[in-house]
Design a protein around this motif. Structure first.
Motif, PDB file in Angstrom:
ATOM      1  N   PRO A  38       0.808  -1.218   0.000  1.00 43.08           N
ATOM      2  CA  PRO A  38       0.000   0.000   0.000  1.00 43.08           C
ATOM      3  C   PRO A  38       0.843   1.271   0.000  1.00 43.08           C
ATOM      4  O   PRO A  38       0.563   2.205  -0.746  1.00 43.08           O
ATOM      5  CB  PRO A  38      -0.825  -0.118   1.291  1.00 43.08           C
ATOM      6  CG  PRO A  38      -0.793  -1.561   1.659  1.00 43.08           C
ATOM      7  CD  PRO A  38       0.499  -2.084   1.148  1.00 43.08           C
ATOM      8  N   GLN A  39       1.860   1.279   0.860  1.00 45.06           N
ATOM      9  CA  GLN A  39       2.717   2.460   0.989  1.00 45.06           C
ATOM     10  C   GLN A  39       4.158   2.018   1.161  1.00 45.06           C
ATOM     11  O   GLN A  39       4.454   1.153   1.982  1.00 45.06           O
ATOM     12  CB  GLN A  39       2.298   3.285   2.204  1.00 45.06           C
ATOM     13  CG  GLN A  39       3.234   4.435   2.548  1.00 45.06           C
ATOM     14  CD  GLN A  39       2.932   5.007   3.920  1.00 45.06           C
ATOM     15  OE1 GLN A  39       1.885   5.588   4.142  1.00 45.06           O
ATOM     16  NE2 GLN A  39       3.857   4.835   4.866  1.00 45.06           N
ATOM     17  N   LYS A 107      -3.510  11.234   4.414  1.00 40.12           N
ATOM     18  CA  LYS A 107      -3.765   9.795   4.427  1.00 40.12           C
ATOM     19  C   LYS A 107      -5.212   9.405   4.140  1.00 40.12           C
ATOM     20  O   LYS A 107      -5.448   8.427   3.403  1.00 40.12           O
ATOM     21  CB  LYS A 107      -3.307   9.193   5.752  1.00 40.12           C
ATOM     22  CG  LYS A 107      -1.796   9.071   5.879  1.00 40.12           C
ATOM     23  CD  LYS A 107      -1.423   8.383   7.181  1.00 40.12           C
ATOM     24  CE  LYS A 107       0.079   8.243   7.331  1.00 40.12           C
ATOM     25  NZ  LYS A 107       0.438   7.567   8.589  1.00 40.12           N
ATOM     26  N   MET A 111      -6.109   6.592   1.170  1.00 42.32           N
ATOM     27  CA  MET A 111      -6.685   5.266   1.355  1.00 42.32           C
ATOM     28  C   MET A 111      -7.594   4.900   0.185  1.00 42.32           C
ATOM     29  O   MET A 111      -7.649   3.734  -0.232  1.00 42.32           O
ATOM     30  CB  MET A 111      -7.456   5.189   2.672  1.00 42.32           C
ATOM     31  CG  MET A 111      -8.101   3.838   2.923  1.00 42.32           C
ATOM     32  SD  MET A 111      -6.908   2.464   3.098  1.00 42.32           S
ATOM     33  CE  MET A 111      -6.659   2.515   4.884  1.00 42.32           C
ATOM     34  N   ILE A 146      -2.410   3.625   6.541  1.00 44.95           N
ATOM     35  CA  ILE A 146      -2.754   2.984   5.269  1.00 44.95           C
ATOM     36  C   ILE A 146      -1.751   1.892   4.908  1.00 44.95           C
ATOM     37  O   ILE A 146      -1.890   1.250   3.870  1.00 44.95           O
ATOM     38  CB  ILE A 146      -2.813   4.006   4.118  1.00 44.95           C
ATOM     39  CG1 ILE A 146      -1.431   4.630   3.864  1.00 44.95           C
ATOM     40  CG2 ILE A 146      -3.855   5.082   4.382  1.00 44.95           C
ATOM     41  CD1 ILE A 146      -1.362   5.508   2.630  1.00 44.95           C
ATOM     42  N   PHE A 151      -4.824  -0.582   6.663  1.00 48.99           N
ATOM     43  CA  PHE A 151      -5.179  -1.196   5.382  1.00 48.99           C
ATOM     44  C   PHE A 151      -5.809  -2.569   5.592  1.00 48.99           C
ATOM     45  O   PHE A 151      -6.835  -2.892   4.973  1.00 48.99           O
ATOM     46  CB  PHE A 151      -3.954  -1.341   4.490  1.00 48.99           C
ATOM     47  CG  PHE A 151      -4.189  -2.253   3.325  1.00 48.99           C
ATOM     48  CD1 PHE A 151      -4.882  -1.816   2.211  1.00 48.99           C
ATOM     49  CD2 PHE A 151      -3.765  -3.578   3.363  1.00 48.99           C
ATOM     50  CE1 PHE A 151      -5.157  -2.664   1.151  1.00 48.99           C
ATOM     51  CE2 PHE A 151      -4.026  -4.441   2.305  1.00 48.99           C
ATOM     52  CZ  PHE A 151      -4.722  -3.987   1.194  1.00 48.99           C
TER      53      PHE A 151
END
Length: 481
Positions: A38-39, A107, A111, A146, A151
């Motif tokens: 995700p990140q 953030k 998301m 996230i 997440f």
């Protein structure tokens, strides 16, 4: 379609490597599998087939799946430019530059992009293997998260927690994580795995049982240290293997403070006729150096100041007087010129700095970022090769009349009048076996007969075999939901 997420008890516990190995193991089972993070925070980026950029680790994981890298595999990429600020790349394109507190406010909207990319991957594949970032135990960062449990909760993905026994305290790492995270987060964790064990794993049997007893989580095995990891592209410049002898062409790479896209070095490390030294801050360029590489940088003017603070500008002059060579790639190419102008402050405070003056070119930073895969022809040897460009800024000047290569019939890069200083915006050139051989021949070095790409592929297979032997891979994949 099911998904499974690996989160770590801290950074650098080996999540990226484990995800790559599990992706290859799943692919060999006939599954259409894709990686997802995700990140990510990294200046070592890969250019994707859809014209964006993602973390280099996700590009390797894509290779393990037999896929082309795609921006959906890493929808949020943070590229540090200073100690307190990073460029924010969303689904492959720059969104903004933000400090830590500013990023926290972004953030919630990020998301949506993360879940958008994740759902597209799920719809197109049988399995998605997700990699977390940092640790879920960083509960001070849990609000708006996230990257880990934020997440996992939003996407309803089960989690395996990975601990690194090599750094010590792995029992406390795992048990402590359960103790500090929210019970609803802990409920998503389906078990744990131990990574990077050195020695006889049976010596940890009691500790392993204690973790199971204290947490109630199932253990999925203890993975010993994977000795061939150095044969895979390094995610961190600190992971690039150092010299193993005193012979061969001595290449020194300056480890800049914001070093970026250093995958150019990975193929050179594997050449038996090459000795690569990653030069740390405060170290002088050795007198026996044949070639100095100034690599890419996320902050060209900032790293030029860093270079001068180490005295490397003086060392480079001495190196050239001894007959040595210099190769600047991307940001390093820009540093070699006379002037670097950033009128709009794209990489820091607006202004102009004098470069090293080793190439007769000037560079101006521009907002349009060149982000593309290219096929080029080396001007000196005529060898074609594939590479990529990932930079802002345009460079021009008299030394461009002596190009390093040609792209689409146009000159690329520059070479000094004496032929000993070369600059180019092209990354990834040394991954091409024929070009690497021709380039090394120019230094009197015979390249190995092995293919770099084949070595990476066989190492991914060996990694999957390693995990199959020591972890319950079927059990892990069965936990996907």
């Amino acid at each position: 379609m099911p998904a499974l997420m690996l989160q770590g008890t801290g950074s650098n516990v080996g999540k990226s490597m484990l995800v790559a190995g599990l992706c290859r193991a799943a692919q060999r089972r006939g599954l259409r599998v894709a990686p997802f993070k995700p990140q990510n925070m990294s200046n070592n980026a890969a250019v994707t087939s859809d014209g964006g950029e993602i973390g280099r680790a996700q590009a390797l994981q894509a290779l393990a799946c037999g896929l082309e890298p795609h921006t959906d595999m890493n929808p949020v990429l943070l590229k540090p430019e200073t100690d307190v600020g990073s460029q924010v790349v969303v689904q492959g394109k720059r969104l903004t530059t933000a400090k830590a507190r500013e990023y926290a406010k972004l953030k919630p909207q990020l998301m949506d992009a993360v879940l958008d990319s994740f759902n597209r991957l799920k719809a197109a594949h049988d399995l998605v293997i997700v990699e977390g970032a940092g640790s879920p135990a960083e509960v001070n960062l849990r609000k708006g998260d996230i990257a880990n449990m934020g997440f996992a909760r939003a996407a309803d993905v089960p989690v395996i927690l990975v601990g690194d026994i090599d750094r010590g305290g792995v029992i406390a790492q795992i048990v402590g994580t359960q103790a500090v995270i929210d019970p609803a987060d802990a409920a998503l964790i389906r078990g744990f795995a131990i990574n990077k064990f050195r020695g006889d794993p049976s010596l940890f049997d009691d500790g392993y049982a204690l973790i199971e007893q204290c947490t109630g989580w199932r253990g999925f095995g203890v993975a010993p240290w994977f000795a061939d990891a150095w044969k895979l592209p390094a995610e961190d410049a600190l992971d690039i293997a150092g010299p193993t002898g005193t012979d061969g062409l001595h290449i020194v790479c300056l480890r800049l403070s914001r070093i970026a896209n250093f995958d150019d070095l990975d193929p050179l490390v594997q050449e038996p006729g090459v000795r690569l030294t990653m030069l740390a801050a405060g170290e002088a360029i050795p007198g026996d150096t044949d070639l100095v590489i100034i690599p890419g940088s996320k902050s060209t003017r900032g790293d030029l100041a860093f270079l001068r603070a180490q005295g490397w500008d003086i060392d480079l002059q001495a190196h050239l007087r001894r007959g040595g060579h210099v190769l600047g790639i991307c940001g390093g190419y820009q540093m070699l010129g006379r002037l670097i102008s950033d009128p709009d402050g794209l990489e820091g405070p607006a202004g102009t700095d004098e470069g090293l003056g080793l190439l007769d070119i000037d560079t101006t930073m521009t907002a349009d970022k060149r982000l593309t895969q290219v096929t080029a022809t080396h001007a000196a040897s005529g060898n074609p090769f594939s590479g990529y460009e990932i930079h802002i800024g345009r460079s021009d000047g008299p030394d461009r009349a002596r190009p390093f290569a040609h792209v689409d019939g146009q000159p690329e890069g520059a070479i000094s009048a004496d032929g000993r200083v070369t600059g180019s915006y092209l990354h990834g050139m040394f991954s091409d076996d024929a070009f690497r051989a021709a380039w090394l021949a120019g230094f009197g070095v015979q390249a190995a007969q092995s293919s770099y790409g084949d070595t990476v592929e066989s190492t991914l297979d060996a990694l999957a075999d390693h995990l199959e032997q020591h972890l319950d891979v079927d059990g892990l994949l069965a936990r996907a939901r």
